[in-house]
Design a protein around this motif. Structure first.
Motif, PDB file in Angstrom:
ATOM      1  N   ALA A  23      46.182 -59.968  10.091  1.00  0.00           N
ATOM      2  CA  ALA A  23      45.528 -60.298  11.360  1.00  0.00           C
ATOM      3  C   ALA A  23      44.927 -59.034  11.978  1.00  0.00           C
ATOM      4  O   ALA A  23      43.816 -59.055  12.516  1.00  0.00           O
ATOM      5  CB  ALA A  23      46.521 -60.953  12.316  1.00  0.00           C
ATOM      6  N   ILE A  25      43.959 -56.334  10.335  1.00  0.00           N
ATOM      7  CA  ILE A  25      42.796 -55.947   9.519  1.00  0.00           C
ATOM      8  C   ILE A  25      41.591 -56.806   9.894  1.00  0.00           C
ATOM      9  O   ILE A  25      40.470 -56.324  10.016  1.00  0.00           O
ATOM     10  CB  ILE A  25      43.129 -56.082   8.015  1.00  0.00           C
ATOM     11  CG1 ILE A  25      44.154 -55.022   7.624  1.00  0.00           C
ATOM     12  CG2 ILE A  25      41.863 -55.963   7.160  1.00  0.00           C
ATOM     13  CD1 ILE A  25      44.688 -55.169   6.219  1.00  0.00           C
ATOM     14  N   PHE A  26      41.841 -58.086  10.101  1.00  0.00           N
ATOM     15  CA  PHE A  26      40.757 -59.002  10.474  1.00  0.00           C
ATOM     16  C   PHE A  26      40.104 -58.563  11.792  1.00  0.00           C
ATOM     17  O   PHE A  26      38.888 -58.410  11.876  1.00  0.00           O
ATOM     18  CB  PHE A  26      41.305 -60.432  10.581  1.00  0.00           C
ATOM     19  CG  PHE A  26      40.358 -61.396  11.236  1.00  0.00           C
ATOM     20  CD1 PHE A  26      39.127 -61.671  10.655  1.00  0.00           C
ATOM     21  CD2 PHE A  26      40.686 -62.012  12.427  1.00  0.00           C
ATOM     22  CE1 PHE A  26      38.234 -62.554  11.248  1.00  0.00           C
ATOM     23  CE2 PHE A  26      39.802 -62.899  13.033  1.00  0.00           C
ATOM     24  CZ  PHE A  26      38.574 -63.163  12.451  1.00  0.00           C
ATOM     25  N   VAL A  27      40.936 -58.325  12.799  1.00  0.00           N
ATOM     26  CA  VAL A  27      40.397 -58.009  14.128  1.00  0.00           C
ATOM     27  C   VAL A  27      39.669 -56.664  14.120  1.00  0.00           C
ATOM     28  O   VAL A  27      38.537 -56.547  14.607  1.00  0.00           O
ATOM     29  CB  VAL A  27      41.532 -58.015  15.183  1.00  0.00           C
ATOM     30  CG1 VAL A  27      41.025 -57.491  16.515  1.00  0.00           C
ATOM     31  CG2 VAL A  27      42.082 -59.426  15.341  1.00  0.00           C
ATOM     32  N   GLY A  29      38.439 -54.949  11.547  1.00  0.00           N
ATOM     33  CA  GLY A  29      37.263 -54.999  10.673  1.00  0.00           C
ATOM     34  C   GLY A  29      36.104 -55.713  11.335  1.00  0.00           C
ATOM     35  O   GLY A  29      34.961 -55.256  11.311  1.00  0.00           O
ATOM     36  N   LEU A  30      36.409 -56.842  11.978  1.00  0.00           N
ATOM     37  CA  LEU A  30      35.353 -57.612  12.630  1.00  0.00           C
ATOM     38  C   LEU A  30      34.749 -56.813  13.783  1.00  0.00           C
ATOM     39  O   LEU A  30      33.532 -56.802  13.982  1.00  0.00           O
ATOM     40  CB  LEU A  30      35.935 -58.935  13.154  1.00  0.00           C
ATOM     41  CG  LEU A  30      34.913 -59.962  13.594  1.00  0.00           C
ATOM     42  CD1 LEU A  30      34.113 -60.454  12.399  1.00  0.00           C
ATOM     43  CD2 LEU A  30      35.593 -61.141  14.277  1.00  0.00           C
ATOM     44  N   VAL A  32      34.652 -53.492  14.109  1.00  0.00           N
ATOM     45  CA  VAL A  32      33.866 -52.357  13.596  1.00  0.00           C
ATOM     46  C   VAL A  32      32.508 -52.837  13.093  1.00  0.00           C
ATOM     47  O   VAL A  32      31.463 -52.303  13.456  1.00  0.00           O
ATOM     48  CB  VAL A  32      34.627 -51.631  12.461  1.00  0.00           C
ATOM     49  CG1 VAL A  32      33.711 -50.653  11.743  1.00  0.00           C
ATOM     50  CG2 VAL A  32      35.834 -50.902  13.024  1.00  0.00           C
ATOM     51  N   VAL A  33      32.520 -53.874  12.267  1.00  0.00           N
ATOM     52  CA  VAL A  33      31.265 -54.293  11.658  1.00  0.00           C
ATOM     53  C   VAL A  33      30.395 -55.062  12.653  1.00  0.00           C
ATOM     54  O   VAL A  33      29.181 -54.881  12.689  1.00  0.00           O
ATOM     55  CB  VAL A  33      31.521 -55.142  10.399  1.00  0.00           C
ATOM     56  CG1 VAL A  33      30.202 -55.602   9.787  1.00  0.00           C
ATOM     57  CG2 VAL A  33      32.316 -54.352   9.377  1.00  0.00           C
ATOM     58  N   TYR A  35      30.789 -55.484  16.276  1.00  0.00           N
ATOM     59  CA  TYR A  35      30.674 -55.277  17.716  1.00  0.00           C
ATOM     60  C   TYR A  35      30.674 -53.848  18.215  1.00  0.00           C
ATOM     61  O   TYR A  35      30.257 -53.594  19.338  1.00  0.00           O
ATOM     62  CB  TYR A  35      31.792 -56.064  18.428  1.00  0.00           C
ATOM     63  CG  TYR A  35      31.606 -57.543  18.212  1.00  0.00           C
ATOM     64  CD1 TYR A  35      30.686 -58.251  18.986  1.00  0.00           C
ATOM     65  CD2 TYR A  35      32.280 -58.220  17.212  1.00  0.00           C
ATOM     66  CE1 TYR A  35      30.458 -59.594  18.766  1.00  0.00           C
ATOM     67  CE2 TYR A  35      32.053 -59.569  16.986  1.00  0.00           C
ATOM     68  CZ  TYR A  35      31.140 -60.248  17.769  1.00  0.00           C
ATOM     69  OH  TYR A  35      30.905 -61.567  17.542  1.00  0.00           O
ATOM     70  N   THR A  59      26.432 -50.074  10.160  1.00  0.00           N
ATOM     71  CA  THR A  59      26.622 -51.508   9.924  1.00  0.00           C
ATOM     72  C   THR A  59      25.400 -52.310  10.368  1.00  0.00           C
ATOM     73  O   THR A  59      25.410 -53.535  10.296  1.00  0.00           O
ATOM     74  CB  THR A  59      27.866 -52.013  10.691  1.00  0.00           C
ATOM     75  OG1 THR A  59      27.641 -51.821  12.094  1.00  0.00           O
ATOM     76  CG2 THR A  59      29.117 -51.276  10.283  1.00  0.00           C
ATOM     77  N   PHE A  68      25.357 -61.448  13.247  1.00  0.00           N
ATOM     78  CA  PHE A  68      25.856 -60.928  14.526  1.00  0.00           C
ATOM     79  C   PHE A  68      24.683 -60.506  15.406  1.00  0.00           C
ATOM     80  O   PHE A  68      23.712 -59.941  14.910  1.00  0.00           O
ATOM     81  CB  PHE A  68      26.748 -59.702  14.317  1.00  0.00           C
ATOM     82  CG  PHE A  68      28.025 -59.998  13.607  1.00  0.00           C
ATOM     83  CD1 PHE A  68      29.088 -60.561  14.294  1.00  0.00           C
ATOM     84  CD2 PHE A  68      28.168 -59.721  12.263  1.00  0.00           C
ATOM     85  CE1 PHE A  68      30.271 -60.836  13.646  1.00  0.00           C
ATOM     86  CE2 PHE A  68      29.350 -59.999  11.596  1.00  0.00           C
ATOM     87  CZ  PHE A  68      30.409 -60.559  12.292  1.00  0.00           C
TER      88      PHE A  68
ATOM     89  N   ALA B  74      29.470 -51.512   4.859  1.00  0.00           N
ATOM     90  CA  ALA B  74      29.781 -52.452   5.939  1.00  0.00           C
ATOM     91  C   ALA B  74      30.137 -53.819   5.357  1.00  0.00           C
ATOM     92  O   ALA B  74      30.997 -54.526   5.884  1.00  0.00           O
ATOM     93  CB  ALA B  74      28.594 -52.573   6.891  1.00  0.00           C
ATOM     94  N   SER B  81      37.722 -57.837   6.121  1.00  0.00           N
ATOM     95  CA  SER B  81      38.144 -58.470   7.377  1.00  0.00           C
ATOM     96  C   SER B  81      38.168 -59.997   7.248  1.00  0.00           C
ATOM     97  O   SER B  81      39.168 -60.651   7.563  1.00  0.00           O
ATOM     98  CB  SER B  81      37.186 -58.012   8.479  1.00  0.00           C
ATOM     99  OG  SER B  81      37.293 -58.828   9.595  1.00  0.00           O
ATOM    100  N   ILE B  88      45.249 -65.312   5.231  1.00  0.00           N
ATOM    101  CA  ILE B  88      46.238 -65.882   6.150  1.00  0.00           C
ATOM    102  C   ILE B  88      46.180 -67.410   6.077  1.00  0.00           C
ATOM    103  O   ILE B  88      47.196 -68.092   5.901  1.00  0.00           O
ATOM    104  CB  ILE B  88      45.961 -65.443   7.616  1.00  0.00           C
ATOM    105  CG1 ILE B  88      46.179 -63.933   7.774  1.00  0.00           C
ATOM    106  CG2 ILE B  88      46.852 -66.201   8.588  1.00  0.00           C
ATOM    107  CD1 ILE B  88      45.763 -63.388   9.141  1.00  0.00           C
ATOM    108  N   TYR B 145      28.435 -65.983  20.692  1.00  0.00           N
ATOM    109  CA  TYR B 145      28.580 -66.229  19.253  1.00  0.00           C
ATOM    110  C   TYR B 145      30.049 -66.244  18.845  1.00  0.00           C
ATOM    111  O   TYR B 145      30.520 -67.163  18.173  1.00  0.00           O
ATOM    112  CB  TYR B 145      27.807 -65.148  18.501  1.00  0.00           C
ATOM    113  CG  TYR B 145      27.720 -65.326  17.002  1.00  0.00           C
ATOM    114  CD1 TYR B 145      27.170 -66.480  16.456  1.00  0.00           C
ATOM    115  CD2 TYR B 145      28.163 -64.334  16.133  1.00  0.00           C
ATOM    116  CE1 TYR B 145      27.067 -66.641  15.082  1.00  0.00           C
ATOM    117  CE2 TYR B 145      28.060 -64.488  14.761  1.00  0.00           C
ATOM    118  CZ  TYR B 145      27.519 -65.637  14.238  1.00  0.00           C
ATOM    119  OH  TYR B 145      27.421 -65.785  12.880  1.00  0.00           O
TER     120      TYR B 145
END
Lengths: 71, 243
Positions: A23, A25-27, A29-30, A32-33, A35, A59, A68, B74, B81, B88, B145
């Protein structure tokens, strides 16, 4: 007479520790890439990070290509 | 569950699929990005902010090379990510995904995630190339978004709880429920405030290739993750019993 028997057991329990790691890593990573606008480097570089936007530039193309909002 | 093996499979498959995504972008999305940035440059020359000199182009080319190379990195980061999220959900839902091989399970989950957290949000807030987008509204657009993706994702989780509780004959109701729910959210969410000022041919070509490349990511992660899981079986434990 006894002989060892190998059994294969399917376990469904997911260690909570693994979920937490993923979780995070997800937050991160998202963020950084998708936002970051200098926030992360500002911790070490100070205000100039908001002008140099290293991560944003790195990115940039992926942000556009992955949908994004970029600028 | 072999925790380390599980984490390794998740991270490796995410990073690999993300790298493939980055390379796919280089091949099919970059021409549109170059064209869009070309328009931005012309606008800069027209407004006098920059001058059309050899020095400008040297600097510009170096800058674009850095952005192009950067996006493969990236891609690996974004893939890791998204792969973490995929891992999960997969680990928590593996028992209820369709019976059969792990490849079939991972394809099913990747398909659901592709559709609900990518395609539906994309239809509401489609990707835009450079030159489109007002810097003043970027925070608002980023929030809209992300919120829409989160609503759709959590919506699936919620309606999945309903799906589990319904008799098999009425399970379809939960899918209809999700469709109605997301349809309402789709209509209620505010539109992207920016006008699209770039030529529509360019924008549409960019959007189509962007969807293809993101879809390549989801197919890649399904194959790599499902294949690795099938081969390495992190969900099994071997134990020896003395008879």
């Amino acid at each position: 007479m006894s002989s060892p028997t190998q059994i294969t057991k399917s376990t469904t329990q997911v260690p909570i520790f693994a979920i937490i790691v993923l979780a995070l890593i997800f937050v991160v990573g998202l963020f950084v890439v998708g936002y970051d606008q200098g926030h992360i480097f500002s911790v070490v570089l100070g205000e100039s990070a908001y002008e140099n936007l290293y991560i944003h530039e790195l990115t940039h193309d992926m942000r556009h290509a992955a949908g994004f909002p970029c600028h | 569950m072999k925790t380390i093996l599980f984490l390794a499979i998740v991270l490796v498959s995410g990073a690999l699929a993300g790298t493939i995504h980055g390379v796919a972008n280089l091949a099919i999305v970059e021409p549109y990005l170059d064209e869009a940035i070309g328009i931005e440059n012309q606008n800069l020359f027209a407004s006098g902010e920059e001058e059309d000199t050899p020095a400008f182009w040297v600097e510009y080319d170096a800058y674009r090379d850095w952005q192009k190379g950067g996006q493969v990195l990236a891609g690996a980061m974004l893939g890791t990510s998204m792969g973490a999220l995929f891992g999960i959900v997969y680990a928590l839902s593996r028992n209820v995904l369709p019976k059969g091989s792990d490849l079939k399970k991972s394809f099913t989950l990747a398909g659901v995630m592709w559709f609900t957290i990518y395609i539906i949000p994309f239809l509401k807030y489609p990707a835009n190339p450079p030159t489109v987008g007002d810097a003043e509204t970027v925070v608002l657009r980023a929030i809209l978004y992300l919120v829409f993706i989160a609503i759709s994702g959590f919506g699936v989780v919620g309606f999945y709880q309903l799906y589990k509780r319904l008799q098999s004959k009425s399970k379809i109701l939960s899918i209809v429920g999700y469709a109605v729910f997301i349809g309402i959210v789709f209509v209620l969410m505010p539109a992207n405030p920016d006008e699209v000022t770039a030529p529509m041919d360019l924008v549409n070509g960019f959007r189509a290739m962007s969807v293809v490349a993101v879809s390549v990511f989801w197919v890649s992660i399904a194959i790599i993750f499902g294949g690795l899981w099938h081969k390495l079986r992190p969900d099994t434990e071997n134990s020896e019993i003395q008879n």
